[in-house]
Design a protein around this motif. Structure first.
Motif, PDB file in Angstrom:
ATOM      1  N   TRP A  21       0.859  -1.177   0.000  1.00 51.02           N
ATOM      2  CA  TRP A  21       0.000   0.000   0.000  1.00 51.02           C
ATOM      3  C   TRP A  21       0.899   1.230   0.000  1.00 51.02           C
ATOM      4  CZ3 TRP A  21      -4.760   0.001  -1.383  1.00 51.02           C
ATOM      5  CH2 TRP A  21      -5.634  -1.039  -1.040  1.00 51.02           C
ATOM      6  N   LEU A  22       0.596   2.219  -0.835  1.00 47.89           N
ATOM      7  CA  LEU A  22       1.390   3.440  -0.909  1.00 47.89           C
ATOM      8  C   LEU A  22       0.702   4.619  -0.238  1.00 47.89           C
ATOM      9  CD1 LEU A  22       2.740   3.154  -4.570  1.00 47.89           C
ATOM     10  CD2 LEU A  22       3.797   2.392  -2.442  1.00 47.89           C
ATOM     11  N   LEU A  59      -9.294  -2.767   2.524  1.00 45.87           N
ATOM     12  CA  LEU A  59     -10.120  -3.962   2.706  1.00 45.87           C
ATOM     13  C   LEU A  59      -9.332  -5.221   2.358  1.00 45.87           C
ATOM     14  CD1 LEU A  59     -13.445  -2.684   1.082  1.00 45.87           C
ATOM     15  CD2 LEU A  59     -12.788  -2.645   3.490  1.00 45.87           C
ATOM     16  N   ALA A  60      -8.054  -5.040   2.075  1.00 48.75           N
ATOM     17  CA  ALA A  60      -7.203  -6.179   1.726  1.00 48.75           C
ATOM     18  C   ALA A  60      -5.856  -5.996   2.406  1.00 48.75           C
ATOM     19  CB  ALA A  60      -7.022  -6.281   0.211  1.00 48.75           C
ATOM     20  N   ALA A  61      -5.264  -7.090   2.805  1.00 51.27           N
ATOM     21  CA  ALA A  61      -3.982  -7.059   3.499  1.00 51.27           C
ATOM     22  C   ALA A  61      -2.848  -7.406   2.551  1.00 51.27           C
ATOM     23  CB  ALA A  61      -4.000  -8.048   4.668  1.00 51.27           C
ATOM     24  N   ALA A  70     -12.460  -7.723  -6.886  1.00 54.27           N
ATOM     25  CA  ALA A  70     -12.519  -7.861  -5.430  1.00 54.27           C
ATOM     26  C   ALA A  70     -12.342  -6.494  -4.768  1.00 54.27           C
ATOM     27  CB  ALA A  70     -11.442  -8.823  -4.945  1.00 54.27           C
ATOM     28  N   PRO A  71     -13.063  -6.217  -3.660  1.00 59.80           N
ATOM     29  CA  PRO A  71     -12.896  -4.929  -2.970  1.00 59.80           C
ATOM     30  C   PRO A  71     -11.513  -4.810  -2.365  1.00 59.80           C
ATOM     31  CG  PRO A  71     -14.293  -6.401  -1.688  1.00 59.80           C
ATOM     32  CD  PRO A  71     -14.082  -7.071  -3.003  1.00 59.80           C
ATOM     33  N   MET A  72     -10.884  -3.632  -2.568  1.00 62.94           N
ATOM     34  CA  MET A  72      -9.546  -3.406  -2.033  1.00 62.94           C
ATOM     35  C   MET A  72      -9.509  -2.312  -0.977  1.00 62.94           C
ATOM     36  SD  MET A  72      -7.081  -3.600  -5.408  1.00 62.94           S
ATOM     37  CE  MET A  72      -5.602  -3.482  -4.388  1.00 62.94           C
ATOM     38  N   PRO A 104       5.900 -11.472   1.048  1.00 59.70           N
ATOM     39  CA  PRO A 104       5.057 -10.296   1.179  1.00 59.70           C
ATOM     40  C   PRO A 104       5.473  -9.461   2.381  1.00 59.70           C
ATOM     41  CG  PRO A 104       3.738 -12.250   0.792  1.00 59.70           C
ATOM     42  CD  PRO A 104       5.128 -12.717   1.040  1.00 59.70           C
ATOM     43  N   PRO A 105       5.673  -8.140   2.201  1.00 64.69           N
ATOM     44  CA  PRO A 105       6.062  -7.283   3.316  1.00 64.69           C
ATOM     45  C   PRO A 105       4.876  -7.044   4.235  1.00 64.69           C
ATOM     46  CG  PRO A 105       5.714  -5.993   1.336  1.00 64.69           C
ATOM     47  CD  PRO A 105       5.587  -7.431   0.936  1.00 64.69           C
ATOM     48  N   PRO A 106       5.148  -6.633   5.496  1.00 62.96           N
ATOM     49  CA  PRO A 106       4.068  -6.364   6.445  1.00 62.96           C
ATOM     50  C   PRO A 106       3.307  -5.114   6.077  1.00 62.96           C
ATOM     51  CG  PRO A 106       6.179  -5.718   7.355  1.00 62.96           C
ATOM     52  CD  PRO A 106       6.468  -6.438   6.068  1.00 62.96           C
ATOM     53  N   ILE A 107       2.131  -4.930   6.706  1.00 58.73           N
ATOM     54  CA  ILE A 107       1.329  -3.733   6.464  1.00 58.73           C
ATOM     55  C   ILE A 107       2.116  -2.508   6.924  1.00 58.73           C
ATOM     56  CG2 ILE A 107      -0.802  -2.530   7.114  1.00 58.73           C
ATOM     57  CD1 ILE A 107      -2.054  -5.283   7.506  1.00 58.73           C
TER      58      ILE A 107
END
Length: 399
Positions: A21-22, A59-61, A70-72, A104-107
């Motif tokens: 996420w940016l 809405l997505a990890a 799909a909802p993001m 995959p990196p963490p949130i």
């Protein structure tokens, strides 16, 4: 307020994996801002938002594999109040797992304090994925300039500094075979759909290049290499102008009907290092000056070879242009990329013997080809379309 969904990034895309996420909740976003990075068979693709508003929540990890639609995220329009509502679970389609270069990196969390020198510390805004990749690559974050929405350093900034060559080698170390299997499977699905659904017809035409090459040599004389034009820019511009005059070759066939495009977004076929092919769009080519088009082409090729491009570049092409001129191929017959309705091919420019009256003279020529959708156009219009492209190449100063 609206829900932002996983966009379709081409007819061959079924799902993508969210890798970054940016933006963070509460951040203002504008139309065209890049808000996330999604990994597909074609590489890491930057996802843009389609409206102005406020990024309320995701809405997505990170690491979620999401099907198209799909909802993001939730995007609120300015001044709207968010009302919490249950979000239906996302049903991920059962398709082949997409390999990624790193886990995959963490949130993303709050930006850390990063030391920049002995006894000195400064707050550097950096996403967790970018920080981890910088540590693995031995790159000092203090030397980078962030390109994120708040000036933060994002993964792409670190990749540019290190060079994509090393990054690609890391990806290949994970599983080159799996990555290429995914790419070839995606291409196979799109091309099989094209041949199954689209009644192709093919035409070819020879265009003279002497005037175009002479004009190009005069234009480039005295200019430094970075500002020179290549013949490919003239090819793309000529196709775009001709497509504006013959709209049945510029648009999409959707739900049983053809929809002509209001602008010419030329998809340019580019080989990906290690194998595979993508055809991202350059927008509004017919109205673009040649120097600007040349810069766009160079930038697009560099980013595609680095495995980094934007979602809109894959979703927007209205006609595709392909060339194998550097491979010595005389004529290229392409396969239409659905839902488009045409693809124009250019072969290798060559000097050939041409009969003029009682004499045989040498002429610089190139072979043009057209694959057209017979549901939308026919050979008569296709011949006029190719003839117009050839005529435009005889008047390069008009391009």
């Amino acid at each position: 307020m609206g829900t932002f969904h996983m966009p379709s990034l081409g007819a061959d895309m079924e799902a993508g994996t969210l890798v970054e996420w940016l933006v963070t909740p509460g951040a203002a976003v504008r139309h065209g801002d890049v808000i996330a990075v999604v990994e597909t068979q074609k590489g890491a693709i930057e996802i843009e938002v389609f409206e102005d508003g406020v990024f309320e929540k995701s809405l997505a990890a990170i690491g979620d594999r999401l099907p198209v639609g799909a909802p993001m995220a939730v995007i609120a329009r300015p001044g709207e109040v968010v009302v919490e509502a249950p979000v239906p679970p996302v049903s991920v389609t059962a398709v082949e797992t997409i390999a990624t270069a790193v886990p995959p990196p963490p949130i993303p969390q709050a930006a850390p304090v990063v030391p920049v020198g002995p006894g000195v510390a400064a707050r550097i805004l950096v996403t967790p994925a970018a920080r981890r990749f910088a540590e693995q690559s031995g790159i000092a974050l203090a030397e980078l300039h962030g390109s994120g929405p708040r000036g933060e350093i994002v993964l792409a900034d670190v990749e540019v500094r290190k060079g994509r060559e090393d990054t690609l080698r890391q990806a290949e170390a994970v599983s080159t075979a799996q990555v290429m299997t995914g790419m070839r499977a995606a291409i196979a699905a799109a091309m099989a759909r094209s041949k199954r659904e689209i009644p192709h017809y093919y035409l070819s035409h020879t265009a003279e290049l002497a005037k175009a090459e002479t004009w190009l040599a005069a234009y480039n004389a005295g200019r430094d290499p970075a500002s020179r034009l290549l013949l490919g820019a003239l090819f793309v511009k000529a196709v775009a102008i001709a497509a504006k005059s013959y709209p049945e070759f510029n648009g999409h066939h959707l739900n049983g009907a053809f929809v002509a495009a209001s602008a010419v977004h030329a998809g340019v076929a580019i080989n990906i290092r290690g194998g595979g092919l993508v055809a991202p769009a350059i927008h509004d080519v017919n109205r673009m000056p040649l120097p600007e088009l040349m810069e766009k082409l160079k930038d697009l090729v560099a980013r595609v070879r680095a495995g980094r491009f934007r979602g809109s570049e894959l979703a927007d092409p209205t006609i595709t242009i392909s060339s194998l001129g550097d491979r010595g191929v005389e004529t290229l017959y392409g396969v239409i990329y659905p839902p488009q309705v045409a693809i124009v091919g250019f072969g290798t420019p060559a000097t050939k013997a041409v009969v003029e009256g009682d004499h045989i003279v040498p002429r610089r020529v190139v072979s043009l080809s057209l694959a057209g959708d017979h549901r939308v156009s026919d050979g008569h219009r296709g011949a006029l379309f190719l003839g117009t492209i050839a005529d435009l190449l005889q008047r390069p100063e008009a391009l």
